[in-house]
Design a protein around this motif. Structure first.
Motif, short mmCIF file in Angstrom:
data_model
loop_
_atom_site.label_atom_id
_atom_site.label_comp_id
_atom_site.label_asym_id
_atom_site.label_seq_id
_atom_site.Cartn_x
_atom_site.Cartn_y
_atom_site.Cartn_z
N VAL A 26 18.50 24.50 5.31
CA VAL A 26 18.51 25.73 6.10
C VAL A 26 17.85 26.78 5.21
O VAL A 26 17.77 26.60 4.00
CB VAL A 26 19.96 26.14 6.44
N ALA A 27 17.39 27.86 5.81
CA ALA A 27 16.70 28.89 5.05
C ALA A 27 17.50 29.29 3.81
O ALA A 27 18.72 29.34 3.83
CB ALA A 27 16.49 30.11 5.94
N GLY A 28 16.77 29.55 2.72
CA GLY A 28 17.43 30.08 1.54
C GLY A 28 18.07 29.05 0.65
O GLY A 28 19.01 29.35 -0.07
N GLY A 29 17.58 27.82 0.71
CA GLY A 29 18.04 26.81 -0.24
C GLY A 29 19.38 26.19 0.09
O GLY A 29 19.80 25.24 -0.55
N THR A 30 20.08 26.70 1.12
CA THR A 30 21.33 26.06 1.49
C THR A 30 21.03 24.92 2.46
O THR A 30 19.91 24.77 2.94
CB THR A 30 22.28 27.05 2.19
N SER A 31 22.03 24.10 2.73
CA SER A 31 21.79 23.02 3.67
C SER A 31 22.93 22.96 4.67
O SER A 31 24.04 23.39 4.41
CB SER A 31 21.64 21.69 2.94
N GLY A 32 22.60 22.44 5.84
CA GLY A 32 23.61 22.29 6.89
C GLY A 32 23.66 20.83 7.28
O GLY A 32 22.87 20.02 6.80
N HIS A 33 24.63 20.51 8.10
CA HIS A 33 24.65 19.14 8.63
C HIS A 33 24.94 19.18 10.11
O HIS A 33 25.41 20.19 10.64
CB HIS A 33 25.64 18.27 7.88
N LEU A 34 24.64 18.07 10.77
CA LEU A 34 24.79 17.96 12.21
C LEU A 34 26.27 18.12 12.60
O LEU A 34 27.14 17.60 11.92
CB LEU A 34 24.29 16.57 12.60
N VAL A 35 26.53 18.83 13.70
CA VAL A 35 27.86 18.79 14.30
C VAL A 35 27.85 17.71 15.38
O VAL A 35 28.72 16.85 15.43
CB VAL A 35 28.26 20.15 14.89
N GLY A 36 26.81 17.75 16.22
CA GLY A 36 26.54 16.60 17.08
C GLY A 36 27.27 16.54 18.40
O GLY A 36 27.06 15.61 19.16
N GLY A 37 28.14 17.53 18.68
CA GLY A 37 28.88 17.48 19.94
C GLY A 37 27.96 17.46 21.15
O GLY A 37 28.14 16.66 22.07
#
Lengths: 248, 314, 204
Positions: B60-71
Motif C-alpha cells: 500500500v502507499a508509503g511502504g506499508t502493506s495490506g492483505h486481502l479481507v476477501g469477504g
C-alpha cells in the motif's frame, strides 16, 4: 457370481471428454487384479463407477454389478458397504482432524453402536500397524502413515471388495514394501490401479490394460507384462524383475 | 482490522455478539437450505483458501502493506450466505489458533468483516452488475464493491472503538477511513484480478456457483440488510449524526450514566488537540470523492483487462 | 512443515496443563476474559491475581518463554496506537493503561489455552455446547486443509520465483492474482474429491 462385473460402461465428462468408451470385464471373488494404463486412460474414472460416485445421476450407459447387485440409486448404500475405495491422494480421503475420528467415519455412517465402532477402529488400526495412533492429528502424519490410515478407514467398514487408486505412488521404497505386505494380508477381492509394476508382479494374478477409455488387454499378469510390444504401445514397460526371471 | 480483546468494552461486545450470532445463524440456515450437498465441503475449503490468501501481502502507499479481507470476493464467488459462514470460520480459527483478534471481540470482528463486508460488498456487486453486464461489468463491480465494503467495515470498526471509549471518534474515524481508502484499492484490485483469473481458468466454476449459491429471493438480502443497518445505526450513526454525543445523551436522559460510569468512560471528553474536529468532515468528503474516483478507476480497469470480444454474458 | 512455521506446534506436546480437560480450560479462559474486560481498572487485586494465575499456568505448561513473548508482541502496534491517541487527553493515562493491561492479560489467556489444547478437542467442546453442526464441519475441514493449502500456495510461489529472472522490486499484481486464483480453483477441486471420498464411505 462375480465380485465385480462391468458391462459396456461409457462415461463422458461435462466438458465433453470421453473418459470411458464401452468397458467390460469381470472379476471373481478373492482375485487380485491390476488395472494398468497410461495417465488419462480412464482408470480413476472407472474406479469411481465401482461404488456409484460416478455417474452423478446414475443413468449412464452400461451396467456395473457388485456381487451380483447392479449399482442403482436405490441400493447405493449396500454397494458402498461392500466396496471400499482408497483414493489416490491421502489428503483428500483423510478429512477428519484426528486419526481415530477418520477411521470411525465409515463405521459411523453404517449406523453402528459406539462400542462396535471403537472395536472396529482398534482392529483396523492394528491391522495396518498403527495401533496407538488414534489421537494423532491427521495433518501431522507422514505420507506413508497417511496411506495406511486411509486403508484402515476403509477396512473398518469391512468391505468385500477393495479398490485402490495408485496405492504406492509417492512412497519411499520402505513404505512401498510395507504397504505391499499389508495388502497381501487382506483377504478381500482387490482391484488395484497402479503404475508400480513391481507391486503388480508381487501381488496380482491378473492384469487389465486400459487405454483411451477401453480395455485393450485382459489376461494372466505374467503373460501381459512379458508382452513387450503391448506394454510399450500403451505407455508401459516390461518390469526389470521379469527380465531377470524370464530371459527370452 | 482484527480488534484484540480489551479494546472494546462489555456493552459493545454484547451488542455485536447478539447481532453477529443472529446474522451467522441466519446464514447457516440459508446455506443448509440452498447449498447442494456436493458443495458442503467447499465451505471448509474456501475458508482454508481465504486464510491462505490472507497471508499474501500487497504493498500500500508509503511502504506499508495490506492483505486481502476477501469477504466480497467470496460473496461474489459463492453467494452472500456462504461468504458469511466462510469468513466467520476464518475469523474463529484466526482468533483461537493464531490469536489474531480477541475472543470477546469476536462478535465485533464477525460483524465488520464477515457480515457487513460480505453483505454490503455483495449488494453493491449485484447492483453494479445489473447496470454493466458481461464479464467486464463483473470485474468493475467486484473492484468497486470490494473497495466500498472495506472502507465501510473500517468505519464500523472505528465506531465500535469509539463507542467503547478506547479511541475518540474524531481520531478513529479519519484514521481508519483514510488508511482503508488506500488499502481498499489493493483489495479491489486483487479481488477483481483473482475473480478474472478464476473466470479465465474455469469459467464453468463461476457459472455453476452463480446458479447454486446466489439468493433466489429478495427476502434473504432484506434480512441481512436489516441486520447491517441495525449495526451501523448503533455503531456509526450516533457519531456521524449531529446528535450530541450519541448514546451518552440518551444515557444522561434516562439518568443511568452515573451508575455505569466505572464500566464505560465517556467517549471523547474535552479533546485537547485543536483543529481535529474538521478532520471528520474532511474525511467524509474525501470518502465521497474517493468512491467516485474508485468507480471510474474500476470501470477503466474492466475495459483494460477484458478485451471486447469476450464480453459474453455469464 | 508450515504447521511449525505458523508457530502452532505446541498444542501436541505434553504437560500438566495440556492434560487438563479442554472444556475446563475453555470455560476458565472465557470467565477470565469476560471478567477482565468488564472489570474497572481500579480493581488492582483482580488484575494482579489473573496475572499471577497466568504466569503460574505458563510455567506449568512448559511452553518456551521466548515463544510466549513473541506472541504477545503482536499486540504492541495496537497498544502503541491507543497510547499515542490518549496521550493528548486529560484522562488519557487511565484509559491507555486499562486497554494495555486488559489486552495483554486476555491475549496471554488465549495463547495459553490454544497452545495447550489440540484443535480437535476444542471442536468437541463446541459440539457439546450445541454449536450448529454445519459450522463445526466447516471449522474442522478448514483446520484440516489449512496446512495443505498453505503448502500448495508456497509451492506455487516457489515455482513462480524459480522462473522469475528479473530482480526488480516491482510488485506483480497479476502474478499474485493468478496464484490466488489457482489456489481457489485447486481448493474447489479438492472439495469435490473430498465429497467423493465422503460418499465412498457411506456419507448421506
Amino acid at each position: 457370481m462375480n465380485a465385480i462385473e462391468v458391462n459396456d460402461l461409457k462415461y463422458r465428462y461435462h466438458d465433453g471428454t470421453e473418459a470411458l468408451r464401452g468397458v467390460s470385464f469381470c472379476i471373481a471373488p478373492g482375485e487380485c487384479v491390476a488395472l494398468l494404463g497410461p495417465n488419462g486412460s480412464g482408470k480413476s474414472t472407472l474406479l469411481l463407477h465401482l461404488n456409484g460416485i460416478l455417474p452423478e445421476k446414475l443413468s449412464g450407459d452400461g451396467t456395473v454389478k457388485i456381487l451380483g447387485e447392479p449399482v442403482t440409486p436405490e441400493n447405493l448404500e449396500t454397494i458402498r458397504r461392500q466396496v471400499g475405495l482408497v483414493f489416490q491422494d491421502p489428503d483428500d480421503q483423510l478429512f477428519c482432524p484426528t486419526v481415530q475420528e477418520d477411521v470411525a467415519f465409515g463405521p459411523q455412517q453404517l449406523g453402528l453402536g459406539d462400542v462396535e465402532i471403537a472395536v472396529r477402529v482398534q482392529k483396523a488400526l492394528a491391522q495396518v500397524g498403527l495401533a496407538g495412533f488414534g489421537r494423532r492429528a491427521t495433518h501431522h502424519l507422514s505420507h506413508g502413515e497417511k496411506r495406511r490410515v486411509c486403508l484402515a478407514g476403509v477396512l473398518a467398514c469391512e468391505p468385500a471388495v477393495l479398490v485402490l487408486d495408485e496405492p504406492t505412488s509417492d512412497l519411499d521404497p520402505r513404505g512401498r514394501r510395507e504397504f505391499k505386505a499389508l495388502l497381501r494380508q487382506i483377504p478381500a477381492t482387490k482391484l488395484i490401479a497402479t503404475h508400480d509394476l513391481e507391486l503388480v508382479v508381487e501381488l496380482c494374478s491378473r492384469a487389465i490394460v486400459l487405454d483411451g477409455g477401453s480395455v485393450v488387454a485382459d489376461g494372466p499378469m505374467l503373460e501381459l507384462l512379458n508382452d513387450e510390444k503391448l506394454m510399450l504401445e500403451h505407455g508401459l514397460e516390461r518390469p526389470h524383475i521379469l527380465r531377470h526371471q524370464h530371459p527370452h | 482490522m482484527h480488534i484484540p480483546d480489551g479494546f472494546i468494552d462489555g456493552k459493545t461486545a454484547a451488542v455485536t455478539a447478539v447481532i453477529s450470532a443472529a446474522g451467522v445463524g441466519f446464514a447457516l440456515r440459508q446455506v443448509r437450505r440452498e447449498l447442494p450437498p456436493r458443495r458442503v465441503p467447499l465451505l471448509g475449503l474456501a475458508a482454508a483458501f481465504l486464510f491462505a490468501a490472507q497471508m499474501v501481502n500487497f504493498p500500500v502507499a508509503g511502504g506499508t502493506s495490506g492483505h486481502l479481507v476477501g469477504g466480497t470476493l467470496v460473496a461474489a464467488l459463492l453467494g452472500p450466505s456462504a461468504a458469511v459462514v466462510v469468513v466467520t470460520t476464518v475469523l474463529i480459527v484466526q482468533c483461537f489458533l493464531f490469536q489474531d483478534g480477541g475472543v470477546l471481540a469476536l462478535g465485533a470482528n464477525v460483524f465488520n468483516m464477515a457480515i457487513l463486508n460480505s453483505v454490503i460488498g455483495y449488494v453493491i456487486y449485484r447492483v453494479v452488475c445489473h447496470w454493466l453486464t458481461g464479464i467486464r461489468g463483473r470485474v468493475t463491480a467486484i473492484a468497486f464493491a470490494s473497495w466500498c465494503a472495506t472502507v465501510l467495515a473500517a468505519i464500523c470498526c472505528a465506531g465500535q472503538l469509539a463507542w467503547s471509549g478506547t479511541i475518540p471518534w474524531s481520531v478513529a474515524f479519519p484514521a481508519m477511513a483514510t488508511v482503508h481508502m488506500f488499502i481498499g484499492v489493493g483489495e479491489g484490485l486483487i479481488s477483481a484480478l483473482v475473480f478474472l483469473a478464476v473466470y479465465r481458468a474455469r469459467p464453468d466454476l463461476i457459472t455453476e456457483m452463480a446458479q447454486t449459491g446466489q439468493p433466489q429471493r429478495l427476502g434473504e438480502l432484506v434480512r441481512y440488510g436489516l441486520l447491517v443497518t441495525l449495526g451501523v445505526a448503533v455503531f456509526v450513526a450516533p457519531f456521524a449524526c449531529s446528535w450530541p454525543d450519541g448514546l451518552d445523551s440518551v444515557a444522561d436522559k434516562f439518568g443511568f450514566s452515573h451508575k455505569m460510569s466505572p464500566l464505560l468512560p465517556a467517549p471523547a471528553p474535552n479533546y485537547l488537540v485543536p483543529g481535529i474536529h474538521w478532520a471528520v468532515g474532511a474525511t467524509a468528503v474525501a470518502g465521497a470523492a474517493g468512491s467516485l474516483i474508485v468507480f471510474v478507476l474500476a470501470l477503466l480497469m474492466g475495459r483494460w483487462l477484458v478485451p471486447k470480444q469476450t464480453k459474453a454474458d455469464i | 512443515m508450515s504447521a511449525s512455521w505458523l508457530g502452532h506446534q505446541h498444542s501436541q506436546s505434553d504437560s500438566p496443563v495440556h492434560r487438563l480437560p479442554a472444556a475446563l480450560k475453555l470455560g476458565v479462559a472465557l470467565v477470565i476474559i469476560v471478567a477482565t474486560v468488564l472489570a474497572p481498572i481500579q480493581w488492582r487485586a483482580w488484575f494482579i491475581g489473573v496475572a499471577l494465575l497466568l504466569v503460574l499456568t505458563a510455567g506449568l505448561s512448559r511452553l518456551p518463554l521466548f515463544f510466549l513473548f513473541r506472541r504477545l508482541l503482536v499486540l504492541s502496534p495496537f497498544v502503541l496506537g491507543v497510547v499515542l491517541v490518549n496521550a493528548f487527553q486529560p484522562a488519557g493515562r487511565d484509559r491507555w493503561l486499562a486497554v494495555a493491561v486488559k489486552s495483554v492479560l486476555c491475549l496471554l489467556t488465549v495463547i495459553l489455552v490454544s497452545n495447550t489444547t489440540p484443535f480437535s478437542q476444542i471442536l468437541r467442546v463446541l459440539k457439546s455446547i450445541r454449536v450448529p453442526a454445519l459450522l463445526i464441519t466447516t471449522l474442522a475441514l478448514m483446520h484440516r486443509y489449512l496446512f495443505v493449502l498453505m503448502d500448495e500456495s508456497e509451492r506455487m510461489r516457489r515455482a513462480r520465483a524459480s522462473r522469475t529472472f528479473t530482480r526488480g522490486r516491482r510488485f506483480h499484481w497479476n502474478t499474485l492474482a493468478t496464484v490466488v486464483g489457482q489456489l481457489f480453483i485447486r481448493a474447489s477441486e479438492r472439495a469435490e474429491r473430498i465429497y467423493d471420498a465422503m460418499c465412498a464411505r457411506g456419507w448421506k
